[in-house]
Enzyme design. Structure first.
Site, PDB file in Angstrom:
ATOM      1  N   LYS A  59     -35.836  35.195 -30.430  1.00 56.59           N
ATOM      2  CA  LYS A  59     -34.593  34.471 -30.131  1.00 56.59           C
ATOM      3  C   LYS A  59     -33.658  35.418 -29.404  1.00 56.59           C
ATOM      4  CE  LYS A  59     -30.705  32.064 -32.261  1.00 56.59           C
ATOM      5  NZ  LYS A  59     -30.127  31.517 -33.506  1.00 56.59           N
TER       6      LYS A  59
ATOM      7  N   ARG B 279     -22.005  25.970 -29.861  1.00 59.01           N
ATOM      8  CA  ARG B 279     -20.851  26.531 -30.568  1.00 59.01           C
ATOM      9  C   ARG B 279     -19.821  25.444 -30.808  1.00 59.01           C
ATOM     10  NH1 ARG B 279     -21.658  32.265 -29.021  1.00 59.01           N
ATOM     11  NH2 ARG B 279     -23.846  32.408 -29.657  1.00 59.01           N
TER      12      ARG B 279
ATOM     13  N   LYS C  86     -36.887  31.070 -28.089  1.00 56.25           N
ATOM     14  CA  LYS C  86     -35.626  30.388 -27.849  1.00 56.25           C
ATOM     15  C   LYS C  86     -34.702  31.269 -27.039  1.00 56.25           C
ATOM     16  CE  LYS C  86     -31.709  28.704 -30.491  1.00 56.25           C
ATOM     17  NZ  LYS C  86     -31.069  28.654 -31.791  1.00 56.25           N
TER      18      LYS C  86
ATOM     19  N   SER D 169     -28.900  23.879 -26.389  1.00 53.44           N
ATOM     20  CA  SER D 169     -27.764  23.047 -25.998  1.00 53.44           C
ATOM     21  C   SER D 169     -27.376  23.191 -24.526  1.00 53.44           C
ATOM     22  CB  SER D 169     -26.567  23.369 -26.885  1.00 53.44           C
ATOM     23  OG  SER D 169     -26.258  24.754 -26.827  1.00 53.44           O
TER      24      SER D 169
ATOM     25  N   TYR E  51     -32.857  18.063 -27.816  1.00 55.61           N
ATOM     26  CA  TYR E  51     -31.884  17.026 -28.164  1.00 55.61           C
ATOM     27  C   TYR E  51     -32.261  15.693 -27.521  1.00 55.61           C
ATOM     28  CZ  TYR E  51     -29.422  21.104 -29.820  1.00 55.61           C
ATOM     29  OH  TYR E  51     -29.109  22.262 -30.498  1.00 55.61           O
TER      30      TYR E  51
HETATM   31  C1  PBG Z   1     -27.833  29.948 -35.226  1.00 53.50           C
HETATM   32  C2  PBG Z   1     -28.286  29.014 -34.176  1.00 53.50           C
HETATM   33  C3  PBG Z   1     -27.793  28.876 -32.876  1.00 53.50           C
HETATM   34  C4  PBG Z   1     -28.536  27.875 -32.273  1.00 53.50           C
HETATM   35  C5  PBG Z   1     -29.442  27.411 -33.196  1.00 53.50           C
HETATM   36  N1  PBG Z   1     -29.290  28.142 -34.366  1.00 53.50           N
HETATM   37  C6  PBG Z   1     -26.648  29.524 -32.240  1.00 53.50           C
HETATM   38  C7  PBG Z   1     -26.703  30.954 -31.966  1.00 53.50           C
HETATM   39  O1  PBG Z   1     -27.661  31.651 -32.277  1.00 53.50           O
HETATM   40  O2  PBG Z   1     -25.708  31.455 -31.406  1.00 53.50           O
HETATM   41  C8  PBG Z   1     -28.345  27.404 -30.870  1.00 53.50           C
HETATM   42  C9  PBG Z   1     -28.999  26.114 -30.558  1.00 53.50           C
HETATM   43  C10 PBG Z   1     -28.557  25.515 -29.291  1.00 53.50           C
HETATM   44  O3  PBG Z   1     -27.834  26.136 -28.482  1.00 53.50           O
HETATM   45  O4  PBG Z   1     -28.942  24.375 -29.047  1.00 53.50           O
HETATM   46  N2  PBG Z   1     -27.929  29.364 -36.504  1.00 53.50           N
END
Ligand code: PBG
Length: 386
Positions: free
Chosen positions: A197, A207, A249, A275, A314
């Site tokens: 990730k 966010r 990711k 997202s 999504y």
């Molecule tokens: C953290 C988490 C995030 C996302 C999923 N789990 C945010 C981050 O790591 O800053 C992001 C998912 C997305 O952007 O769709 N629990």
């Protein structure tokens, strides 16, 4: 032998031919829908940076889960947004907290018809927005955080989570959660490890979706974009610690990583179309700059082609609907006429040089999903559309 004997175009002439030779397909069971549930909402609340996605109320979450099950999705991934936050994210560990009670409610509603996954991370629950607890020096304390993750894993499994998905990128998180689950009698609950990730600007709209309290970034624990070999190290460590599935990711900007990971992983590989990837497609489509359906489908096919076993997106429910329509459409055409019309003839190239922006979009082209839809997979329990 080469041209004129060799003509790759022979295999591209009709939708049926292209379907026959397609190397990658999409199926509803390949898709996992991430969902947000917010404590205190009576109605779903739109997320402005993710048009079409909402923060669910506890009630509307159940309908979304039911729909996901009925569409034959592979799973649903739950994110909880609590009414109150604190330094250690205690609402995430509370068995009656928003996420844990939602896991229970969703599981009660959908039964065994859908794999219910839960985000195992503290960032939605901490008042500073980090994925772990902060030490005296102001840094995220890896080992202190692991203790909370262990407890969180047990609480989520006890609530009925079919899969727990640690997303905090703490070193050792998979091992610690595995041991805790096993000691608590949850040996059967798999871990989907967010293994590679990356710290990414593509998480921007998320966010807003979780009302994140974060200021700054997560670069001390999430991976650094320039690094490719390091992703293999992360995956190997997670596999050694007992990960049942691993994730890459974000997805689209990291297809090289996905491809590398798929080539070494002996467990299923998930990819998260995050997202920002969603928002960019929606924004361009809303402007008429791209064909929405074509691009959504193509982006998912690309992620699968790079090596993902399944994709968190999504768009999961909508795409599953299209895939089912495609199957139903072909079945109906075959039943009524005995043979579906071959294909719309390709228009001669008379497009004026000064085309409107929308003319650049092949809205009348054969949609990719109609070609890439497979017949129901017999192993997936995916019923014919009635
Ligand atoms: C953290 C988490 C995030 C996302 C999923 N789990 C945010 C981050 O790591 O800053 C992001 C998912 C997305 O952007 O769709 N629990």
């Amino acid at each position: 032998m080469s041209f004129p004997e060799q003509r790759p175009r022979r295999l591209r002439r009709s939708p049926a031919m292209r379907r026959l030779v397609a190397e990658t397909r999409l199926h509803p069971a390949d898709l996992i829908l991430p969902v947000f549930v917010r404590e205190g909402l009576t109605d779903p609340a739109p997320i402005s940076s993710m048009p079409g996605v909402v923060q669910h109320s506890e009630d509307s979450l159940l309908s979304a889960a039911e729909e996901a099950r009925d569409l034959g999705l592979g799973g649903i991934m739950l994110f909880g947004i609590p009414a109150t936050r604190d330094a250690t994210g205690s609402a995430g560990l509370d068995p009656e907290g928003i996420l844990n009670r939602s896991i229970r409610a969703v599981k009660d509603r959908v039964g065994d018809g859908l794999v219910v996954m839960s985000d195992l991370c503290l960032d939605e629950f901490t008042d500073h927005g980090h994925c772990g607890v902060i030490d005296e020096a102001g840094e995220v304390d890896n080992d202190a955080t692991l203790e909370l993750y262990a407890e969180m894993g047990i609480v989520q499994a006890a609530a009925g989570a079919d899969v727990v998905a640690p997303s905090g990128m703490m070193d050792g998180q998979v091992a610690v959660i595995r041991q805790a689950l096993d000691e608590a009698g949850h040996q059967h609950v798999p871990i989907l490890a967010y293994a590679a990730k990356y710290a990414s600007g593509f998480y921007g709209p998320f966010r807003e979706a979780v009302d994140s309290q974060l200021s700054g970034d997560r670069k001390q624990y999430q991976m650094d974009a320039p690094n490719r070999t390091e992703a293999l190290r992360e995956v190997e460590l997670d596999l050694a610690e007992g990960a049942d599935m691993v994730m890459v990711k974000p997805a689209s900007a990291y297809l090289d990583i996905l491809s590398d990971v798929a080539s070494i992983s002996d467990v299923p590989v998930s990819a998260y179309q995050v997202s920002g990837e969603y928002a960019m497609i929606e924004a361009a489509a809303a402007n008429g700059w791209i064909n929405r359906r074509t691009v959504i489908t193509e982006s998912l096919i690309a992620i699968r082609r790079a090596g993902a076993t399944n994709v968190l997106t999504y768009h999961a429910a909508e795409v599953a609907g299209w895939l089912r329509e495609g199957m139903a459409g072909r079945a109906a055409a075959t039943a009524s006429s005995g043979s579906a019309p071959a294909h719309a003839p390709i228009k001669p190239h008379t497009t004026p040089a000064t085309a409107e922006p929308t003319d650049a979009v092949p809205t009348d082209a054969q949609p990719i999903d109609a070609e890439s839809t497979d017949e129901p997979r017999t192993d997936a329990g995916f019923p014919p559309v009635s």
